[in-house]
Design an enzyme around this catalytic site. Structure first.
Site, PDB file in Angstrom:
ATOM      1  N   LYS A 116       0.827  -1.215   0.000  1.00  0.00           N
ATOM      2  CA  LYS A 116       0.000   0.000   0.000  1.00  0.00           C
ATOM      3  C   LYS A 116       0.857   1.259   0.000  1.00  0.00           C
ATOM      4  O   LYS A 116       0.467   2.286  -0.571  1.00  0.00           O
ATOM      5  CB  LYS A 116      -0.949  -0.008   1.202  1.00  0.00           C
ATOM      6  CG  LYS A 116      -1.860  -1.239   1.255  1.00  0.00           C
ATOM      7  CD  LYS A 116      -2.644  -1.449  -0.019  1.00  0.00           C
ATOM      8  CE  LYS A 116      -3.090  -2.893  -0.167  1.00  0.00           C
ATOM      9  NZ  LYS A 116      -3.575  -3.236  -1.498  1.00  0.00           N
ATOM     10  N   GLU A 199      -1.874   7.723   8.196  1.00  0.00           N
ATOM     11  CA  GLU A 199      -2.511   8.740   7.349  1.00  0.00           C
ATOM     12  C   GLU A 199      -3.428   9.602   8.202  1.00  0.00           C
ATOM     13  O   GLU A 199      -3.931   9.151   9.227  1.00  0.00           O
ATOM     14  CB  GLU A 199      -3.392   8.078   6.266  1.00  0.00           C
ATOM     15  CG  GLU A 199      -2.658   7.574   5.058  1.00  0.00           C
ATOM     16  CD  GLU A 199      -3.615   6.966   4.030  1.00  0.00           C
ATOM     17  OE1 GLU A 199      -4.840   7.008   4.233  1.00  0.00           O
ATOM     18  OE2 GLU A 199      -3.107   6.437   3.031  1.00  0.00           O
ATOM     19  N   HIS A 234     -16.005  -3.728   5.761  1.00  0.00           N
ATOM     20  CA  HIS A 234     -15.143  -3.814   4.579  1.00  0.00           C
ATOM     21  C   HIS A 234     -15.612  -4.826   3.554  1.00  0.00           C
ATOM     22  O   HIS A 234     -14.877  -5.207   2.657  1.00  0.00           O
ATOM     23  CB  HIS A 234     -13.683  -4.069   4.985  1.00  0.00           C
ATOM     24  CG  HIS A 234     -13.200  -3.043   5.976  1.00  0.00           C
ATOM     25  ND1 HIS A 234     -12.971  -1.735   5.613  1.00  0.00           N
ATOM     26  CD2 HIS A 234     -12.966  -3.112   7.297  1.00  0.00           C
ATOM     27  CE1 HIS A 234     -12.599  -1.058   6.699  1.00  0.00           C
ATOM     28  NE2 HIS A 234     -12.595  -1.863   7.724  1.00  0.00           N
ATOM     29  N   ARG A 293      -7.185  -6.651 -10.619  1.00  0.00           N
ATOM     30  CA  ARG A 293      -7.978  -7.814 -11.039  1.00  0.00           C
ATOM     31  C   ARG A 293      -9.336  -7.328 -11.546  1.00  0.00           C
ATOM     32  O   ARG A 293      -9.664  -6.152 -11.413  1.00  0.00           O
ATOM     33  CB  ARG A 293      -8.220  -8.730  -9.841  1.00  0.00           C
ATOM     34  CG  ARG A 293      -8.936  -7.986  -8.724  1.00  0.00           C
ATOM     35  CD  ARG A 293      -9.572  -8.848  -7.673  1.00  0.00           C
ATOM     36  NE  ARG A 293     -10.497  -8.064  -6.875  1.00  0.00           N
ATOM     37  CZ  ARG A 293     -10.170  -7.301  -5.857  1.00  0.00           C
ATOM     38  NH1 ARG A 293      -8.910  -7.215  -5.482  1.00  0.00           N
ATOM     39  NH2 ARG A 293     -11.073  -6.593  -5.208  1.00  0.00           N
TER      40      ARG A 293
HETATM   41  C1  MV4 Z   1      -9.202   5.399   5.059  1.00  0.00           C
HETATM   42  C2  MV4 Z   1     -10.390   5.895   5.620  1.00  0.00           C
HETATM   43  C3  MV4 Z   1     -10.372   7.181   6.115  1.00  0.00           C
HETATM   44  N1  MV4 Z   1      -9.259   7.928   6.066  1.00  0.00           N
HETATM   45  N2  MV4 Z   1      -8.120   6.188   5.000  1.00  0.00           N
HETATM   46  C4  MV4 Z   1     -10.684   0.883   4.540  1.00  0.00           C
HETATM   47  C5  MV4 Z   1     -10.051  -0.241   3.820  1.00  0.00           C
HETATM   48  C6  MV4 Z   1      -8.718   0.226   3.470  1.00  0.00           C
HETATM   49  N3  MV4 Z   1      -8.291  -0.317   2.234  1.00  0.00           N
HETATM   50  C7  MV4 Z   1      -8.813   1.717   3.460  1.00  0.00           C
HETATM   51  N4  MV4 Z   1      -9.967   2.059   4.208  1.00  0.00           N
HETATM   52  C8  MV4 Z   1     -10.177   3.324   4.649  1.00  0.00           C
HETATM   53  N5  MV4 Z   1      -9.115   4.159   4.573  1.00  0.00           N
HETATM   54  C9  MV4 Z   1      -8.145   7.411   5.515  1.00  0.00           C
HETATM   55  N6  MV4 Z   1      -7.042   8.161   5.487  1.00  0.00           N
HETATM   56  C10 MV4 Z   1     -11.501   5.063   5.665  1.00  0.00           C
HETATM   57  C11 MV4 Z   1     -11.400   3.771   5.177  1.00  0.00           C
HETATM   58  C12 MV4 Z   1     -12.589   2.989   5.266  1.00  0.00           C
HETATM   59  C13 MV4 Z   1     -13.242   2.530   4.131  1.00  0.00           C
HETATM   60  C14 MV4 Z   1     -12.749   2.751   2.854  1.00  0.00           C
HETATM   61  C15 MV4 Z   1     -13.397   2.276   1.748  1.00  0.00           C
HETATM   62  C16 MV4 Z   1     -14.571   1.558   1.893  1.00  0.00           C
HETATM   63  C17 MV4 Z   1     -15.062   1.321   3.124  1.00  0.00           C
HETATM   64  C18 MV4 Z   1     -14.422   1.792   4.265  1.00  0.00           C
HETATM   65  C19 MV4 Z   1     -14.946   1.540   5.529  1.00  0.00           C
HETATM   66  C20 MV4 Z   1     -14.301   1.999   6.639  1.00  0.00           C
HETATM   67  C21 MV4 Z   1     -13.115   2.706   6.500  1.00  0.00           C
END
Ligand code: MV4
Length: 496
Positions: A116, A199, A234, A293
């Protein structure tokens, strides 16, 4: 073009890929585990090879067995589907080494986007916006300094992450040290790497992703966005295209599409891929990660663009040029997808595998079902219990929602529990109807419904009232007409 392709997957996506290969006149080879002997993908393929016991670590994840099956059956290419080996750089490299075409990007692109922090660095180099953060694994002191400079809340994330594992929200410096320790040990267990980066947290973001498609000659287009904000822990639950936000601000599609293409180009990307973005309350968007993918929710992009993504993937893998340019891509109408699971939404979404005793699927205008189940089949407990993806298309979002509600009402699954009734509740929610979506939607939806649920005592009062009424009306409760009992039984069943 290939004469024969092996599908290194199972379930609805294996069925989906077989369908297009058949339309293209390409022979199909299925692989299966013990639990999948009677599964639909095995029945549908021209040839099939048993690759091991039910545990996926001993079957669908065994690179050696999958490659042996491809060689034995003379398959020239492998489609990995999603999950399993689809984002395993080692598998793509092993295919490359054996002279079998991996229908997807290069092993190098997969590895580049798998970390990542490396993906963030790639996006930054490409000029795509990212959330303020640190682009490598951090020590406590580095994380503390970041918090002091940027303020709280911050989000700790696993460098090798995905699916929210090893993620921790931290609201104050005094919580940082223990959160970093917890996130690190969770990441270590899940990914064999305890590295954590940090972050700034984006509050209640939307999750909007861009589908991209590139050939091996340097041409790349984007196919617009999918809004996937409706998710639980998620796991995406409902996806739609266009995003209701982008429908209101159409210039965002172009801006996010350009950013996605720049990031993918910087990774030397080809074939189909998805660039995920977070969008904050002020409509600013940030690169999040890239999925290398075909995705579960690809059908909604197919419905609004009229393209067959699997066909394009196969053609690109065989060396063809993209048959269109960006300006040829047109988006029409509105599409929604519900992921139909064998699970109990009223019991913590516990998986509910078992035998399907009855199955009637929705049909009619604008309805598409990508499924892998048939009446009499037993949903195995060893795998993700996704039964089908129900997608609809209509001219407008409002009509698409109405059509989805109609299709869900037609869906009749007996013998196991499903989340079909739960979708009807979400689709009828005023905030959903208004397109006011964000990643905390389901959590807040549950909170709203709990708050508005009648107190338990109401049930007692209602039973007493019924008993008194029945006694006062002198004798047995009035018999109700047969038809309405059928209706009631049907309602109960569909709300299970
Ligand atoms: C975040 C965020 C808020 N702020 N990054 C969740 C999975 C991971 N791949 C990244 N995710 C998130 N990153 C920052 N800086 C909130 C999430 C997140 C989220 C992102 C996409 C879809 C659903 C989510 C559910 C909770 C938190």
């Amino acid at each position: 073009m290939f004469r024969k392709v092996l599908i290194a997957n199972r379930g609805e996506i294996a069925v989906r890929v077989i369908r297009t290969l058949r339309e293209m006149g390409i022979g199909t080879v299925a692989v299966y585990s013990d639990a999948d002997r009677s599964s639909l993908h095995v029945r549908m393929a021209d040839e099939a090879e048993h690759v091991g016991p039910s545990a996926s670590a001993e079957s669908y994840l065994r690179i050696d067995k999958i490659l042996d099956a491809a060689k034995k059956h003379g398959a020239e290419a492998i489609h990995p589907g999603y999950g399993f080996l689809s984002e395993n750089g080692g598998f793509a490299a092993a295919c490359e080494a054996e002279g079998i075409v991996f229908i997807g990007p290069s092993s190098d692109s997969i590895r580049r986007m798998g970390s990542k922090t490396a993906a963030r660095q790639t996006a930054i180099a490409a000029g795509a916006p990212v959330v303020p953060g640190i682009d490598h694994g951090v020590s406590f002191e580095e994380a503390r300094q970041f918090g002091a400079d940027h303020g709280y809340p911050v989000l700790l994330k696993a460098v090798a992450g995905g699916g929210g594992k090893g993620m921790r929200r931290v609201d104050r410096e005094s919580d940082l040290e223990s959160a970093l320790r917890d996130a690190g040990s969770e990441a270590g267990r899940a990914f064999q790497s305890a590295e954590i980066y940090v972050e700034k947290l984006v509050d209640r973001p939307r999750h909007i992703e861009i589908q991209i498609l590139g050939d091996r000659h340097g041409n790349m287009v984007h196919l617009g966005e999918r809004e996937c904000s409706i998710q639980r822990r998620h796991q995406k639950v409902i996806e739609e295209s266009p995003s209701p936000l982008i429908a209101l601000h159409p210039e965002m599609r172009h801006e996010m599409g350009e950013a996605a293409i720049r990031a993918a180009r910087a990774a030397g990307y080809y074939n189909a891929g998805t660039v995920e973005f977070l969008v904050d309350q002020e409509r600013r968007f940030y690169f999040l990660e890239m999925n290398t993918r075909l995705q579960v929710e690809h059908p909604i992009t197919e419905l609004v663009t009229g393209l067959d993504l699997v066909r394009l993937q196969v053609e690109i893998a065989a060396g063809a040029r993209l048959p269109f340019q960006q300006l040829d891509i047109r988006w029409t109408g509105s599409a929604l997808e519900c992921r139909i699971y064998a699970e109990d939404p009223y019991n913590h979404f516990l998986p509910y595998p078992g035998k399907l005793t009855r199955l009637t699927r929705p049909l009619g205008p604008g309805v598409r079902v990508d499924g892998c189940v048939y009446e009499g089949w037993t949903v195995p407990m060893e795998y993700d219990p996704l039964l089908a993806k129900l997608a609809v298309w209509a001219g407008t979002r409002g009509e698409a929602v109405d059509r989805m509600v109609r299709a869900l009402r037609e869906y009749d699954v007996g013998g196991i529990r499903t989340n079909i009734g739960f979708f009807r509740q979400i689709l009828e929610d005023p905030e959903f109807r208004a397109g006011y979506l964000h990643t905390a939607f389901i959590e807040e939806f549950f909170a709203r419904h709990r708050a508005s649920a009648a107190p338990a005592d109401f049930m007692a009062v209602a039973s007493l009232a019924a008993a008194l009424h029945s006694a006062a009306s002198n004798g047995a409760p009035q018999a109700r007409p047969q038809a309405s009992r059928w209706l009631a039984a049907g309602r109960n069943e569909s709300l299970r």
